[in-house]
Design an enzyme around this catalytic site. Structure first.
Site: not given
Ligand SMILES: O=C[C@H](O)COP(=O)(O)O
Length: 258
Positions: A11, A13, A101, A103, A173, A179, A219
């Protein structure tokens, strides 16, 4: 137990423009082998503006990398400024659409009804939803993370028929691990992923639950992916930050070698 092909999805983002997307997918294609694709399904989830670039590259070079969108409108068309519809994503040959998600839930107020409508919109247009569920830190601290996550699962799957639910991807998640570098322990991930599978068996049946892929996200990196993937109910990873580094993402795809 059904054999579930692991799904490693990056992802991106709100990162990488449409030119950077091409360079990034080329690096992935260069780094991954036929053996990787035989063992693991690999997908990228770029911003909407990159999807055409990714499609052109994947089609032109017959790459085995799949791709999808980070969101989908619950509506098919019309006066919904800023939205991108299922038919538009299907026309670009997207395989996946991320739904709910954390977010989107946090910054765009997406509740269970909206997520449920988006899951249905994805299925309606032949896309596979990756339904994201998971608890914030305060819920984890209160010890009600399983109930919280299962309520999101119930909401996202409301009135979704079994033949569709059998193909959904669920991404667990925990919000506190996204993150932050604060990865859940493999046991934390397994606890909730097993509970998700058990709830799928209740909502539908055991055979269906056995087929559904459940990813862990939060993460994930090459250094922790093997222990997470060793858990029996974890069938892949939804990778954010680490998916922006092509070499690192290739290592994550090769979790068995880490
Ligand atoms: O979609 C992915 C997740 O929000 C994980 O993000 P991350 O690997 O940066 O913690």
């Amino acid at each position: 137990m059904a054999s579930r092909i692991p799904l490693m999805a990056g992802n991106w983002k709100m990162n990488l423009n449409h030119l950077e997307a091409i360079a990034h997918v080329q690096k992935l294609a260069f780094g991954l082998s036929e053996k990787d694709f035989a063992e693991v399904e690999v997908a990228v989830l770029p911003p909407f503006t990159d999807l055409r670039s990714v499609q052109t590259l994947v089609d032109g070079d017959k790459l085995k990398i799949k791709y999808g969108a980070q969101d989908i409108s619950a509506q098919d068309s019309g006066a919904y400024t800023g939205e991108i519809s299922g038919p538009m994503l299907a026309k670009l040959n997207c395989t996946y659409a991320v739904v709910g998600h954390s977010e989107r839930r946090q910054y765009h107020g997406e509740n269970e009804d909206i997520c449920n409508a988006k899951v249905k919109a994805a299925f309606k247009h032949g896309l596979t939803p990756i339904l994201c569920i998971g608890e914030p830190l305060e819920v984890r601290k209160a010890g009600t993370h399983v109930e919280h996550t299962l309520a999101q699962l119930d909401g996202g799957l409301k009135d979704v028929p079994a033949e569709q639910a059998a193909t959904i991807v669920i991404a667990y998640e925990p919000v506190w691990a996204i993150g932050t570098g604060e990865v859940a322990t493999p046991e934390d991930a397994q606890e909730v992923c097993a509970a998700i599978r058990a709830r799928l068996a209740e909502l539908y049946d055991g055979e269906l639950a056995d087929k559904v892929r459940i990813q862990y996200g939060g993460s994930v990196k090459s250094g922790n992916v093997a222990a997470i993937m060793a858990q029996p109910d974890v069938d892949g990873a939804l990778v954010g930050g680490a998916s922006l580094d092509a070499e690192e993402f290739v290592k994550i795809v090769r979790f068995r070698d880490q």
